[in-house]
Design an enzyme around this catalytic site. Structure first.
Site, PDB file in Angstrom:
ATOM      1  N   ASP A 274       0.851  -1.187   0.000  1.00  0.00           N
ATOM      2  CA  ASP A 274       0.000   0.000   0.000  1.00  0.00           C
ATOM      3  C   ASP A 274       0.888   1.237   0.000  1.00  0.00           C
ATOM      4  OD1 ASP A 274      -2.984   0.915   0.420  1.00  0.00           O
ATOM      5  OD2 ASP A 274      -1.749   2.233   1.646  1.00  0.00           O
TER       6      ASP A 274
ATOM      7  N   GLU B   2       0.984   5.665   0.184  1.00  0.00           N
ATOM      8  CA  GLU B   2       0.375   6.988   0.290  1.00  0.00           C
ATOM      9  C   GLU B   2       1.128   7.881  -0.686  1.00  0.00           C
ATOM     10  OE1 GLU B   2      -2.334   7.278   1.837  1.00  0.00           O
ATOM     11  OE2 GLU B   2      -2.219   5.398   2.957  1.00  0.00           O
TER      12      GLU B   2
ATOM     13  N   HIS C 285      -5.823   4.891   5.708  1.00  0.00           N
ATOM     14  CA  HIS C 285      -5.058   5.897   4.959  1.00  0.00           C
ATOM     15  C   HIS C 285      -3.664   6.115   5.545  1.00  0.00           C
ATOM     16  CE1 HIS C 285      -8.264   6.726   2.190  1.00  0.00           C
ATOM     17  NE2 HIS C 285      -9.086   7.029   3.153  1.00  0.00           N
TER      18      HIS C 285
ATOM     19  N   ASP D  60      -3.040  -0.022   6.272  1.00  0.00           N
ATOM     20  CA  ASP D  60      -3.912  -0.442   5.176  1.00  0.00           C
ATOM     21  C   ASP D  60      -3.436  -1.764   4.578  1.00  0.00           C
ATOM     22  OD1 ASP D  60      -5.490   1.747   5.535  1.00  0.00           O
ATOM     23  OD2 ASP D  60      -4.944   2.755   3.664  1.00  0.00           O
TER      24      ASP D  60
END
Length: 287
Positions: A21, A23, A160, A165
């Site tokens: 994952d 960001e 998030h 996540d």
């Protein structure tokens, strides 16, 4: 098939899988940048190892994006650059199957940098839990990771943030493997034959405003309200949950018909992105 041939005959729950994952500073891999990487190695329902790091994106993050992942410019100013952390991250992936929630989004950011180190991530086996959830668990109201975690009481985390996540996605994948086995799907070869990785869309900057809205909905698990014109030139208002975008079509769950449908993009006359957390938007469902 790809370079991971020996894994295709393994039972799903015995596969070595790295859930990834990211960001990022935005949704456009050609313009925006990674600011956090989180990854976990799962096998047999157990979390074996994890990898996490902040990444200096070398650009300013908009306040609206900061509100989502809570990563401020000050937090990232002294973080390592992507080229500094990528070798360790690619070593962590090794020859595992790669998985993610809306995996096409994460891979589109990672693939160009990985190529510089001689690794083509698109030759890996990739599992997208958002796509698989829509196929294996149809008719849910939302396929956002937070909603799926709540619906199936997966371990709670801060959403998030990349590592949290990734952990939640790992537990979701185990649930999806169980659902697949109930359908007689027991190996990676069988899963990919029936539900192949839907891929990554064209460069964001090449997409029309409608296509950008559809891609945003797919990435974040949002619904879209559309005014759709059928072959009889009749226009109806529909709420759809898109899961795949091709050149001229969007594949989506239609809430009006309560089934999977294919919509031609040139017949969508009006559209509006709906936030699944909004009660007002939920009440606008024409079904």
């Amino acid at each position: 098939m790809n370079q991971l041939g020996p894994l295709y005959s393994l039972p799903l729950k015995e596969l070595p899988i790295v859930i990834v994952d990211l960001e990022t500073t935005g949704l456009r891999p050609q313009i925006d940048a990674i600011c956090e990487i989180g990854a976990v190695r799962f096998r047999g329902g157990l979390l074996e190892e994890q990898f996490t790091t902040l990444v200096n994106p070398q650009r300013t993050i908009d306040e609206e994006v900061v509100k989502i992942h809570k990563l401020t410019n000050e937090m990232l100013d002294h973080a390592p650059l992507l080229d500094e952390v990528l070798p360790d991250f690619l070593s962590f992936i090794d020859s595992s199957v790669i998985a993610g929630h809306n995996a096409g989004f994460d891979i589109s950011f990672l693939a160009p940098a990985a190529l510089n180190w001689g690794l083509d991530l698109y030759r890996s086996s990739i599992l997208d839990t958002a796509y698989l959830s829509r196929k294996l668990i149809p008719k849910l109201e939302s396929y956002a990771l937070s909603n799926l975690a709540k619906t199936f009481t997966l371990p709670e985390t801060r959403f998030h943030r990349a590592l949290e996540d990734a952990i939640t996605t790992g537990h979701l994948l185990e649930l999806l493997f169980t659902k697949a086995e109930e359908q007689g799907i027991h190996t990676l070869a069988q899963l990919e034959a029936i539900y192949p990785f839907p891929g990554t869309p064209r460069p964001y900057s090449d997409l029309s405003p409608l296509e950008q809205t559809i891609w945003k909905a797919i990435t974040h698990g949002f619904d879209i309200e559309i005014a759709y014109r059928n072959r009889k030139q009749e226009v109806s208002i529909r709420r759809i949950t898109p899961d795949r975008l091709s050149t001229t079509k969007v594949h989506a769950h239609c809430h009006l018909r309560d089934e999977q449908r294919v919509f031609l993009t040139d017949r969508i006359e009006k559209y509006k992105l709906l936030d699944p957390t909004s009660e007002a938007n939920k009440s606008s469902d024409p079904s």
